[in-house]
Design an enzyme around this catalytic site. Sequence first.
Site, mmCIF file in Angstrom:
data_model
loop_
_atom_site.group_PDB
_atom_site.id
_atom_site.type_symbol
_atom_site.label_atom_id
_atom_site.label_comp_id
_atom_site.label_asym_id
_atom_site.label_seq_id
_atom_site.Cartn_x
_atom_site.Cartn_y
_atom_site.Cartn_z
ATOM 1 N N LYS A 1 1.840 -5.768 8.628
ATOM 2 C CA LYS A 1 2.042 -4.625 7.866
ATOM 3 C C LYS A 1 3.120 -3.892 8.449
ATOM 4 C CE LYS A 1 -2.635 -3.003 6.173
ATOM 5 N NZ LYS A 1 -3.339 -1.933 5.921
ATOM 6 N N ASP B 1 -7.367 8.191 9.137
ATOM 7 C CA ASP B 1 -6.683 7.788 7.802
ATOM 8 C C ASP B 1 -7.753 6.877 7.202
ATOM 9 O OD1 ASP B 1 -5.090 7.606 5.891
ATOM 10 O OD2 ASP B 1 -3.630 6.166 6.510
ATOM 11 N N GLY C 1 0.826 -1.181 0.222
ATOM 12 C CA GLY C 1 -0.106 0.027 0.077
ATOM 13 C C GLY C 1 0.862 1.164 -0.108
ATOM 14 N N GLY C 2 0.468 2.239 0.136
ATOM 15 C CA GLY C 2 1.131 3.582 0.083
ATOM 16 C C GLY C 2 2.006 3.720 1.333
ATOM 17 N N MET C 3 1.497 3.385 2.451
ATOM 18 C CA MET C 3 2.325 3.807 3.872
ATOM 19 C C MET C 3 2.784 2.289 4.342
ATOM 20 S SD MET C 3 -0.118 6.153 5.892
ATOM 21 C CE MET C 3 0.690 5.879 7.183
ATOM 22 N N VAL D 1 2.974 -5.199 2.927
ATOM 23 C CA VAL D 1 2.231 -6.208 3.298
ATOM 24 C C VAL D 1 2.706 -7.465 3.476
ATOM 25 C CG1 VAL D 1 -0.232 -6.881 3.969
ATOM 26 C CG2 VAL D 1 0.217 -4.639 3.243
#
Lengths: 746, 197
Positions: A132, A225, A112-114, A117
């Site tokens: 994560k 978020d 994902g962006g941040m 995974v």
Amino acid sequence: MNDRHIGVPQSETTVASDRIAALFEQALACSTDERERFLMKACGGDRALYAELTSLLAAHELASGYFEQLADRCVTPAMDAITSQSPDDGLLARVQLAMGNGYVVERELSGGGMSRVFLADELRLGRKVVVKVLRERMAPGLSAERFQHEIQLAAKLQHPHIVPVLSANAAEGLLYFTMPYVVGETLRHRLVRDGALPLNDAIAIWRDVLEALAHAHAAGVVHRDIKPENILLSADGRSAVVADFGIARAIDSAEHSEVRSGFVLGTPAYMAPEQLRGEASANHRVDLYAAGLVMYEMLAGKTAFGALTSRETMTEHVAPAPQSLFRQDVPHSLAARVMQCLEKDPTNRPESANEILATLADPSARRSQPFSRRARVGMAAGSLALVAAMTALVHGRSRPAAADSVGPVGRELLPRLPAVQQRRTKHVPTPEAYELYRRGQYEARLKEHSLTTAIAYYSRAVAADSEFAPAYAALAQEYALLTAGAGGLEYRRGMDSARAFAQRAIELDDSLPEAYEARAFVKLLYDFDWKGVDTDVERAAALNPYYTRQIYVRENMLIWRGQFADAVDEIRRELVSDPLSASTRGEFARARFVAGDFVGALATLDTAQTLETGQDLPRLHLTRGEIYLSQGRYSDARHEFQRMLEASPDPTSRAFLAITAARSGDHAGAEQWLRDLLSRRTTGRSSAFLVALAYAGLHDKDQAFAWLDSAYADRSLRPLIMDPTFAELRGDPRFGALLRRIGLGQ
Amino acid sequence: MIDEAITDLLIAAERGDSAALESLFPLVYDSLRTLARRQRRAWQGNLTLNTTALVHEAYLKLVNQERIAATSRTHFFAVAATAMRHILCNYARDRRRLKRGGDADHVSLDDAADVAPDLRSVVSDEDADALSALDDALRRLALADPRQARIVECRFFAGLSIEETAQALGISPATVKRDWTFARAWLYREIQLELRG
């Protein structure tokens, strides 16, 4: 006569007919000794056929080894080069190290962006967990203690719509947490795939998200978020769970010695203005803002602020208001609620998630308003301007069907049709006729604007061999296409010719799907003989299930009948076998548009445009233009119709230019286009139907219906009238009467 | 590298969602191209792996095996076959145009720029010409018989067996075998005519 154009094949035989393929197979089955005798007998003096078969048989001997070696030399190494690239940068090993012996980290899932995974086995409990690992946050000096402390608060949340945090840690310079492995897709996946969601699904998902927020907010946890990536959907896509509660704050506190008052961390595209500015007053209402954005996206199929980069997004959130764009099936009260969530000033937003939930529970917010049922029918209704569609689809590019170019060929030919003798065996065309036929196919398929040239070749083919059924079938198809956009006498003549040629082809050979397809086309456009359309289409499909042209006849049939969803499905099936065709995709866009899915239609149009550059498909402009028209983007719409006008002489674009002018308040311009259509009609270069469309655009319903009557009389009625653009007409009892007159409707 | 979106679409395709199948192509194509672009290691001349094994490897890299039925693989292979054809043939075509020179500025070199540095060591000039001729011929074949063209993509560009091709396209193995034999002979002749003519 061997004119060489770009793309003209090198060999004399362009395409292999089924017959050649069948003889080839039989010849291969023969022993070498028998083969020659078989060929002589099978070709029976047809020297072209004999030459074709011997050259293919000779090629066969070498072909197998050739392709094997070519694959070994190119395909295999290229594939190897492509797949040998390893994305593993050692992070997996570090995650394993950080997590210790209690877990076996199996592999990386998506990124994902941040975070990145991973999937891991938690050995003690024998379950799979998702790990994560926070990206870009692997610097030394992270406080595992603070991270864990903050996340504990979130970990306490227990709610059916919240994905719990199982554990959190900072080790090996990595910040990570684990959560249960949830099978299903994220809302982001769904939005990417489907675009806008059905209203009921969107409401159901939003309710789940809001319930999760209400629970967390009551426990003092702000998510900070909320975004489609953090919303996981159940298999039926109608319920949702929210992941990553409290993570943003935990990361923040791990990186800074004191917990800061502002909420700067998050995903810019979904951050509230006060969050972006890092204001101390930021509170749970940042989640309501993000939830509003998510709902907006579910309903509109796009974000409230359009496709912007982060930096631009940030400015947008702080400055201008989002576009208020909603589908007509969304009740006003719900739309207003969503827009209220998007207020820049947090105090103008709803108090709480519970307050919004109360509105959702209010049945009036979910029930469609009195007028919206009709509006929905209008949105879902629509059609294809069949003419351009068929041409584009058949030839893989725009092929104008203009009356301007109707040649005299058919009129000369028609009376010359000799009587038919029934044959038992398949007719072998003379080499000359076959060659001419093949050239016609080439002209029709590979070159621009050559419909009349193709017709000329086919005409010469049947002149050389009056019993050559495929050439008659091809003539029927091209005539139907060529004249479908015309009006008046030319139109009648063209359709009569097309019908006669199709009939003739079927009499000579009843196994040609294209002949039935051509006849179905005439029955659909000219005869309004729906039963006949069905019979011919079924026949074509039975003869060759891979023959897909007739699918468009069926699709337009479905649109006339108002079965828009079925029409979408029909084209969808076609797309599977032909995923790279821009025109097929353009049709898919059109069907979606007709079915009311504007957002999906626009997305499909975008894809279509990336597929075939250098080709200007008029149909793409038509659909796009109509969508812009419905959104009130008049100058964009005008641009599209102008481009359609430039790309094709089909006068349909002129009617839409009239409509656009009228709707944008340019009455003089509208009048001018209308006069243009009227004067063209006298020379057969527009039709009563197009005049009717223009009047409908001018909101002159009486004139529109009067002209639709003439359109019925001269058979220029098209399913285009079912487009959302003309929804206004369909509320009128005269519309129902019109449909009944052509044998449709109750 | 596992791409959940690809996996999702394959699952949907397996359930009969044909829209998912059509959405799959751009994703697979992009993934394969991205892999090719990122590829740093020059090809070492290893001929021991066959194409089939490599498509399987691409499948393993891109698709989440755990979530998917084994039968969905063939859908992926069929899509990957088309993607491979485009990657290779676009590359071959651009390279031919460059070689002929002169009109470099009106040629789009997107694909060539992305993939060429890696494939240059892989594909000879001669084979690039052959691939380009094959692509042209396949286009013409597709006009006459789209099914035959799909079979060639599966057999040649993805190295699928007769049975796998049959499963991927939903037709009988006998049909695949017959069409493949014919299409191969026809294409060979077209390529030879193009290369010599």
